[in-house]
Write a protein that holds these residues in place. Sequence first.
Motif, PDB file in Angstrom:
ATOM      1  N   THR A  53       0.850  -1.186   0.000  1.00  4.17           N
ATOM      2  CA  THR A  53       0.000   0.000   0.000  1.00  4.17           C
ATOM      3  C   THR A  53       0.886   1.236   0.000  1.00  4.17           C
ATOM      4  O   THR A  53       2.090   1.154   0.202  1.00  4.17           O
ATOM      5  N   THR A  54       0.270   2.393  -0.201  1.00  6.88           N
ATOM      6  CA  THR A  54       0.967   3.679  -0.097  1.00  6.88           C
ATOM      7  C   THR A  54       0.601   4.281   1.253  1.00  6.88           C
ATOM      8  O   THR A  54      -0.582   4.393   1.581  1.00  6.88           O
ATOM      9  N   ARG A  56      -0.493   6.513   4.115  1.00  9.05           N
ATOM     10  CA  ARG A  56      -1.446   7.633   4.069  1.00  9.05           C
ATOM     11  C   ARG A  56      -0.809   8.938   4.494  1.00  9.05           C
ATOM     12  O   ARG A  56      -1.234   9.994   4.065  1.00  9.05           O
ATOM     13  N   ARG A  57       0.219   8.891   5.336  1.00  7.70           N
ATOM     14  CA  ARG A  57       0.895  10.123   5.769  1.00  7.70           C
ATOM     15  C   ARG A  57       2.231  10.330   5.076  1.00  7.70           C
ATOM     16  O   ARG A  57       2.573  11.439   4.715  1.00  7.70           O
ATOM     17  N   LEU A  92      -5.862   1.201   6.870  1.00  6.54           N
ATOM     18  CA  LEU A  92      -5.975   2.659   6.880  1.00  6.54           C
ATOM     19  C   LEU A  92      -5.314   3.244   5.629  1.00  6.54           C
ATOM     20  O   LEU A  92      -5.844   4.166   5.004  1.00  6.54           O
ATOM     21  N   ASN A  93      -4.151   2.700   5.252  1.00  4.63           N
ATOM     22  CA  ASN A  93      -3.467   3.149   4.034  1.00  4.63           C
ATOM     23  C   ASN A  93      -4.303   2.864   2.794  1.00  4.63           C
ATOM     24  O   ASN A  93      -4.424   3.712   1.906  1.00  4.63           O
ATOM     25  N   GLN A  95      -7.527   2.573   2.542  1.00  7.19           N
ATOM     26  CA  GLN A  95      -8.682   3.462   2.480  1.00  7.19           C
ATOM     27  C   GLN A  95      -8.283   4.833   1.924  1.00  7.19           C
ATOM     28  O   GLN A  95      -9.048   5.447   1.181  1.00  7.19           O
ATOM     29  N   ALA A  96      -7.081   5.298   2.256  1.00  6.50           N
ATOM     30  CA  ALA A  96      -6.609   6.594   1.761  1.00  6.50           C
ATOM     31  C   ALA A  96      -6.140   6.505   0.312  1.00  6.50           C
ATOM     32  O   ALA A  96      -6.316   7.446  -0.467  1.00  6.50           O
ATOM     33  N   HIS A  97      -5.532   5.364  -0.059  1.00  7.98           N
ATOM     34  CA  HIS A  97      -4.997   5.139  -1.411  1.00  7.98           C
ATOM     35  C   HIS A  97      -5.410   3.730  -1.842  1.00  7.98           C
ATOM     36  O   HIS A  97      -4.659   2.771  -1.633  1.00  7.98           O
TER      37      HIS A  97
END
Length: 157
Positions: A53-54, A56-57, A92-93, A95-97
């Motif tokens: 994943t990428t 999120r921050r 969480l990552n 969901q953001a990307h």
Amino acid sequence: MPVEPRTRKPWLPPRWFVRTAWAAHRSVYRVSGGRVGLWKPRTGGWGALRLTTTGRRTGRERSVVLGYLEDGPNLVTLAMNGWGDGAPAWWLNLQAHPEVTVVSADGRYRALGRAATGPERDRLWDRWRQVDKKLDEYAALRYSETPVVVLEPLGPA
């Protein structure tokens, strides 16, 4: 007065053990150059894939090895944190990307991740229940519903 049977929580290994097992699995995968550590689901069992994943921050790539089932061309996993509470960072990552990279025993490709909802979630949760008879007991240890995550292939990575 009838006595209610005591319900026992399912046994889980200590958190330190789970984290050590994950680290060992990642190390075996890395040291073997990816030749060991990923497998296809077997009848009545799950497979293992590597999801990138990428952050999120940070925007940096983050990889994790996850269990999965196949659902047609899609792969299905559970966003659990070793059955501990809280959402895993990879979820969480994602969901953001939502665009991710999947490496499975079948190869490497891009995919789009999303949470299954409604009847689809119920059907996929049932599939996991067939693989893990104590799924509901483990899920009850969490304060929130465990997301069922669908990874839809997009093409070569």
